[in-house]
Design a protein around this motif. Structure first.
Motif, PDB file in Angstrom:
ATOM      1  N   ASP A 376       0.844  -1.194   0.000  1.00 57.27           N
ATOM      2  CA  ASP A 376       0.000   0.000   0.000  1.00 57.27           C
ATOM      3  C   ASP A 376       0.880   1.245   0.000  1.00 57.27           C
ATOM      4  N   ASP A 377       0.290   2.414   0.159  1.00 59.11           N
ATOM      5  CA  ASP A 377       1.039   3.666   0.086  1.00 59.11           C
ATOM      6  C   ASP A 377       2.061   3.798   1.202  1.00 59.11           C
ATOM      7  N   ALA A 378       1.901   3.030   2.262  1.00 58.21           N
ATOM      8  CA  ALA A 378       2.842   3.074   3.391  1.00 58.21           C
ATOM      9  C   ALA A 378       3.848   1.922   3.341  1.00 58.21           C
ATOM     10  N   ASP A 379       3.927   1.225   2.207  1.00 62.76           N
ATOM     11  CA  ASP A 379       4.833   0.095   2.011  1.00 62.76           C
ATOM     12  C   ASP A 379       4.468  -1.123   2.843  1.00 62.76           C
ATOM     13  N   ALA A 380       3.234  -1.203   3.316  1.00 62.41           N
ATOM     14  CA  ALA A 380       2.783  -2.400   4.026  1.00 62.41           C
ATOM     15  C   ALA A 380       2.329  -3.444   3.005  1.00 62.41           C
ATOM     16  N   ASP A 381       2.765  -4.684   3.194  1.00 62.27           N
ATOM     17  CA  ASP A 381       2.418  -5.738   2.249  1.00 62.27           C
ATOM     18  C   ASP A 381       0.923  -6.020   2.254  1.00 62.27           C
ATOM     19  N   GLY A 388      -2.114  -2.938  -5.404  1.00 59.65           N
ATOM     20  CA  GLY A 388      -1.162  -2.039  -4.768  1.00 59.65           C
ATOM     21  C   GLY A 388       0.061  -1.802  -5.634  1.00 59.65           C
ATOM     22  N   HIS A 389       1.066  -1.176  -5.029  1.00 55.06           N
ATOM     23  CA  HIS A 389       2.307  -0.830  -5.726  1.00 55.06           C
ATOM     24  C   HIS A 389       3.206  -2.064  -5.844  1.00 55.06           C
ATOM     25  N   LEU A 390       3.796  -2.265  -7.033  1.00 54.23           N
ATOM     26  CA  LEU A 390       4.685  -3.400  -7.258  1.00 54.23           C
ATOM     27  C   LEU A 390       6.127  -3.026  -6.915  1.00 54.23           C
ATOM     28  N   LEU A 391       6.724  -3.796  -6.005  1.00 57.80           N
ATOM     29  CA  LEU A 391       8.138  -3.702  -5.672  1.00 57.80           C
ATOM     30  C   LEU A 391       8.788  -5.027  -6.023  1.00 57.80           C
TER      31      LEU A 391
END
Length: 551
Positions: A376-381, A388-391
């Motif tokens: 999510d926007d806070a880097d929580a899985d 969500g955002h792909l890392l």
């Protein structure tokens, strides 16, 4: 970022990860120069490259290997050395491979520019990399690259050589570079940089992506296995050869790694590509979604036999489900979706995936050691199925851009995950579905357009007070560019064609010229006073949905 060793201005994989990737057999100590040498020794008379432009040329593996050796010796004689940067801007011609393999042999770094790039981009690439040489065609698609090279050479002090495929004008013809063979110096090590690619870029001109021999060659091997490419395959290079997709997914370099045949298409249009498929027995090729749509429509009326085509890879931008379902009925081949990035991670649907998986997802990673996080926007899985955002982090994904420490601090997490900028969700089977982009970047049919770069050029117009470039939906390209412009108070009125002409004349690639220009008195703002591009995108989408004629 965590402390990392630097290799030629590029953050390297930490030692413990490098050891893990070697132990797993991903990095095998290969270089591109040795790869070609081994293929040439194993089957010197097998055709490697077919260039159909003009009179058909076919180079065997033995001939390509010898040409690379001789040109490498010529480049060394001209003072091009290991670690030097050379900007390569060639269309789909056989000389592209002669040049890059000669540079690989030396350990000089090709900087891969695309044929569509113009003065603004080329000047930056040459200056930023301190390039010592620039390799161009004479005239391609009606554009005289020699004139561009003359301008750039006058402004970039390090640029000593311009080599021209064709008639050189005031520069040096590639064919006239001395070709006397001589003992070559020690070439690059497998963990040395092999070349610099261009990022899609969300701000300004593209960042440079440093790829090593070992990490890139692993992605080729993995792609070949997934795409069933072997020595009997015939790969059609329909997209620009320097682009990461046709270079490595599995691409021309994947085909050469397998000992297969590469056929170069001067244009990707059906009237050019379909005869080549029939004549050369092409088995596999790759396209961006707009071209895939054109091919599926043209296939119904073509007189050419396309039955040799086994696999069509579609990538570079998301392929809609409706369009994906048209491929196999129209072309009689298997669709393989590809979702990847020049920074590393590549996902494929598998050839034996269920049909519904092939048409509704963008695949799963090459490697078991490709680490995927959806956050999510806070880097929580987030859980499986959430958007969500792909890392990502893995054996062929970079740990940082070249000479970009400040940007790397935000583009990568402290533990080395690359923030791709993609919004995705992951299925129970591990396949990814791309839902959009988080970065302010427009994906115009696979060509990435950085809004900030175009805005900066528009702002140079004397009548412009402010500019904001956003994406607008398009049935054909997926997205096009819309430039919102606020004029200076009291400025002489200007119209859309004048803005487009101004941008074009500043030396930008044609695909970066705004597709549409809208004039407004002010921009919508967020709560803290920033321009709300979200509202601008919604406004143009609403206008288009009401079938307003373009300006």
């Amino acid at each position: 970022m965590s402390p990392q060793a630097l290799t030629q201005d590029a953050p390297a994989h930490p030692a413990e990860y490098a050891e893990r990737y070697r132990a797993a057999g991903y990095w095998r100590g290969e270089t591109f120069g040795r790869m070609l040498r081994e293929r040439a020794a194993a089957h010197p008379d097998r055709i490697a490259i077919v260039d159909p432009a003009g009179e058909r040329r076919a180079w065997t593996y033995g001939e390509l290997d010898e040409r690379a050796d001789r040109l490498a010796a010529g480049f060394l004689d001209r003072g091009i050395a290991k670690g030097d940067r050379v900007v390569v801007q060639l269309p789909n011609v056989a000389e592209f491979f002669e040049v890059v393999f000669a540079l690989f042999r030396i350990g000089a770094l090709p900087v891969f520019a695309l044929p569509a790039h113009r003065e603004s981009e080329i000047r930056h690439f040459c200056a930023f990399t301190e390039a010592v040489a620039y390799v161009i065609p004479d005239v391609a698609a009606g554009f005289d690259h020699r004139e561009l090279a003359t301008k750039v050479r006058a402004e970039v002090a390090t640029l000593r050589h311009v080599f021209v495929v064709g008639e050189p004008g005031e520069h040096t013809a590639l064919r006239d570079v001395p070709r006397d063979t001589a003992p070559l110096q020690d070439g690059p090590a497998p963990d040395d940089l092999a070349f610099l690619q261009l990022s899609g870029g969300s701000t300004g001109v593209p960042k440079l992506i440093p790829r090593t021999h070992d990490d890139y060659i692993y992605s080729l091997r993995g792609s070949n296995e997934i795409c069933a490419v072997d020595e009997n395959s015939v790969y059609l290079c329909a997209l620009p050869a320097a682009h990461n997709f046709p270079l490595s997914s599995p691409g021309t370099l994947g085909a050469l790694h397998a000992g297969a045949r590469v056929v170069l298409a001067p244009q990707p249009s059906p009237d050019v590509a379909f005869p080549l498929i029939e004549r050369e027995g092409v088995t596999i090729t790759g396209l961006v979604p707009p071209l895939a749509l054109v091919w599926t429509e043209a296939a119904a009326s073509t007189p050419h036999d396309l039955s040799s085509l086994d696999v069509l890879l579609v990538g570079g931008a998301k392929f809609s489900e409706e369009a994906a379902r048209r491929v196999t009925p129209a072309l009689g081949c298997t669709l393989q979706q590809v979702f990847g990035m020049a920074e590393g991670l590549v996902n494929y649907t598998r050839l034996d995936d269920p049909y519904e998986t092939i048409v509704t997802t963008q695949g799963r990673p090459i490697s078991p050691d490709d680490e995927i996080r959806v956050v999510d926007d806070a880097d929580a899985d987030l859980p499986v199925g959430a958007t969500g955002h792909l890392l990502t982090r893995g054996p062929y994904t970079i740990r940082g851009y070249w000479r970009a420490a400040e940007h790397n601090a935000t583009a990568f997490t402290e533990d080395g995950f690359y923030r791709t900028g993609d919004i995705v969700r992951r299925t129970e089977t591990g396949h990814l579905v791309v839902e959009g982009r988080a970065k302010d970047q427009i994906n115009r049919g696979g060509e990435k357009v950085a809004a900030e770069e175009i805005e900066n050029h528009i702002l140079a117009h004397p009548a412009v007070h402010d500019a904001a470039v956003v994406s607008m939906p398009d049935d054909y390209l997926g997205e096009r560019t819309c430039a919102y412009v606020v004029l200076r108070e009291g400025a002489e009125p200007v119209r859309s064609p004048a803005i487009k002409k101004f941008v074009r004349e500043r030396g930008l690639a044609a695909y970066k010229v705004p597709d549409r220009v809208e004039f407004v008195e002010r921009f919508p703002q967020t709560g803290i006073g920033k321009v709300s591009k979200k509202d601008l995108r919604a406004a143009i989408a609403s206008r288009l949905s009401s079938v307003s004629p373009p300006r």
